[in-house]
Motif scaffolding. Structure first.
Motif, PDB file in Angstrom:
ATOM      1  N   ALA A  96      -4.443   8.619  -6.369  1.00  0.00           N
ATOM      2  CA  ALA A  96      -5.558   8.132  -5.195  1.00  0.00           C
ATOM      3  C   ALA A  96      -6.243   9.005  -5.110  1.00  0.00           C
ATOM      4  O   ALA A  96      -7.719   8.761  -5.670  1.00  0.00           O
ATOM      5  CB  ALA A  96      -4.692   8.009  -4.469  1.00  0.00           C
ATOM      6  N   GLU A 113      -8.556   8.036   0.091  1.00  0.00           N
ATOM      7  CA  GLU A 113      -7.053   8.215  -0.589  1.00  0.00           C
ATOM      8  C   GLU A 113      -6.443   6.754   0.311  1.00  0.00           C
ATOM      9  O   GLU A 113      -5.180   6.710  -0.307  1.00  0.00           O
ATOM     10  CB  GLU A 113      -6.397   9.365  -0.766  1.00  0.00           C
ATOM     11  CG  GLU A 113      -5.354  10.129  -0.721  1.00  0.00           C
ATOM     12  CD  GLU A 113      -5.466  10.971  -0.591  1.00  0.00           C
ATOM     13  OE1 GLU A 113      -6.087  11.615  -0.171  1.00  0.00           O
ATOM     14  OE2 GLU A 113      -3.902  11.502  -0.518  1.00  0.00           O
ATOM     15  N   PHE A 116      -5.984   3.136  -1.018  1.00  0.00           N
ATOM     16  CA  PHE A 116      -5.146   3.636  -1.981  1.00  0.00           C
ATOM     17  C   PHE A 116      -3.891   2.567  -1.589  1.00  0.00           C
ATOM     18  O   PHE A 116      -3.453   2.515  -1.934  1.00  0.00           O
ATOM     19  CB  PHE A 116      -5.976   4.772  -3.059  1.00  0.00           C
ATOM     20  CG  PHE A 116      -5.048   4.403  -4.524  1.00  0.00           C
ATOM     21  CD1 PHE A 116      -6.031   4.272  -5.702  1.00  0.00           C
ATOM     22  CD2 PHE A 116      -3.910   4.998  -4.236  1.00  0.00           C
ATOM     23  CE1 PHE A 116      -5.212   4.065  -6.524  1.00  0.00           C
ATOM     24  CE2 PHE A 116      -3.193   4.994  -5.836  1.00  0.00           C
ATOM     25  CZ  PHE A 116      -4.203   5.020  -6.659  1.00  0.00           C
TER      26      PHE A 116
END
Ligand SMILES: Cc1ncc(COP(=O)(O)O)c(C=O)c1O
Length: 395
Positions: A96, A113, A116
């Motif tokens: 990520a 992040e 993801f």
């Protein structure tokens, strides 16, 4: 606003018998699962429209920036089924973060992040039946029956994936491919104000079906992969498009993969087309080229972290081809391997270039390479304790 990925399940999954036949011999990158994770971004609204939907083709305007200027980034990671049936990811946060770094370099929007990882998790949950058993075989039953094959099962090869003809031993997994493309229709060289995110999944067979074998790398002097200030450290499609001619040159010279040198003519080694390079020395070093113009591989970082557990000292520094060659010839470099998600560790048993050729050790896979490979696989498949906190449970 946090991005969510609700499931819209396909009414037409690949029938169970067909899926099981695929999982019996998936190869690499040839078949795709029933769903994809999606999200959209535009400059006005930011990230929106997340979901997991039936796998379907794109309809894009021919003026979309990705077609003209290659504004695109991607990732590659795997879901592993453990012996108890659980399904796990390996260090997805690292993928990520690299995805966000690549996006920044390509002037694309950075996906948070958490979004993801969530997108990958939700896709794996939706397509859990496509995660093979570690030693092959279907991972489970489809939860929704359906009459006909969907748009999955397209037989499209992936340019950044290693050649499946070099494939091989052991463990199966579900390979996950997140990517982000610039979709604004505008014929000018500037960052796109619109982008689409997708995650697709493809079952992956054993990388070395008939045992872990070594490869010979072609040291190209015609092509380089990356320059200082360029995109070498980003995982963007253009890097791989540019590598195809070098790959052809390697094949024409009887080698499976390319070894790139630095582009400034200093004769230092960088990496292979889809893998980082590591050397094992007689005095116990695990030596690898320092970061800069190479991709910061998750597998590279994993073996550096595991090195002390195998009695090795991890060292990241500049390494010249002359040093590698002299070391292989006088026995101070005892083993070389390439490290990457797809193959885990691939022994490199020799090098060839214009007017030179040399082998490493006795020309067969070395014991340290095989032990490290086993250590990484045992971790990924939950056969040893995860002392580093690298495993991430999905199911
Ligand atoms: C150019 C390049 N180097 C190294 C790697 C290895 O990275 P990782 O271990 O994260 O798969 C890859 C694969 O993603 C790659 O494409």
């Amino acid at each position: 606003m946090s991005l969510d990925f609700p499931l819209d399940r396909t009414a037409a999954p690949v029938p169970g018998a067909e899926r099981r036949a695929i999982l019996a011999d998936p190869g690499f990158g040839r078949w795709f699962t029933d769903h994809m994770a999606v999200a959209a971004w535009d400059a006005e609204h930011g990230w929106h429209d997340g979901g997991v939907r039936p796998l379907a083709p794109f309809t894009l305007h021919p003026g979309a920036a990705v077609f003209h200027y290659g504004q695109e980034v991607f990732e590659g990671l795997k879901a592993y089924r453990h012996a108890d049936g659980g399904v796990w990811l390996f260090r997805p946060g690292d993928n990520a973060r690299r995805f966000a770094r690549s996006a920044r370099r390509l002037a694309l929007p950075e996906l948070p992040e958490a979004a993801f990882v969530r997108a990958v998790e939700e896709l794996v949950r939706a397509d859990a039946a496509w995660v093979p058993e570690a030693d092959g075989g279907a991972g489970g039953e489809a939860t929704t029956p359906g009459p006909a094959p969907s748009t999955s099962g397209l037989s499209v090869s992936d340019p950044s994936a290693p050649d499946s003809s070099a494939s091989g031993s052991g463990e199966q997994s579900l390979y996950l491919r997140p990517f982000l493309i610039a979709t604004e229709s505008f014929l000018g060289v500037r960052p796109s104000a619109e982008a689409l995110f997708r995650v697709i999944a493809s079952p992956a067979g054993p990388y070395f079906p008939s045992g872990v074998t070594g490869v010979t790398l072609w040291v190209t002097e015609t092509y380089s992969r990356a320059a200082i200030g360029g995109t070498g450290a980003a995982k963007c499609g253009g890097n791989y498009a540019g590598s195809l001619a070098a790959q052809t040159e390697a094949r024409e010279n009887g080698c499976e993969q390319v070894l790139y040198l630095d582009s400034a003519g200093r004769g230092t080694i960088e990496e292979s087309g889809t893998m980082n390079l590591c050397l094992v020395t007689r005095d116990g070093e695990l030596l690898t080229p320092a970061l800069g113009t190479i991709l910061e591989g998750v597998t590279r970082d994993t073996v550096l972290a595991l090195a002390p557990e195998l009695g090795l000292r991890p060292v990241e520094r500049t390494i010249s081809l002359a040093e590698l060659r002299a070391g292989a010839e006088d026995g101070t470099v005892t083993e070389v391997f390439a490290a990457g998600t797809a193959a885990v560790l691939t022994p490199v048993t020799g090098f060839k270039g214009a007017g030179h050729a040399f082998t490493v050790g006795d020309g067969t896979p070395g014991p340290t390479t095989l032990a490290l490979r086993r250590t990484v696989l045992d971790l990924q498949y939950g056969r040893t304790e995860d002392r580093h906190g690298w495993l991430h449970r999905v199911l």
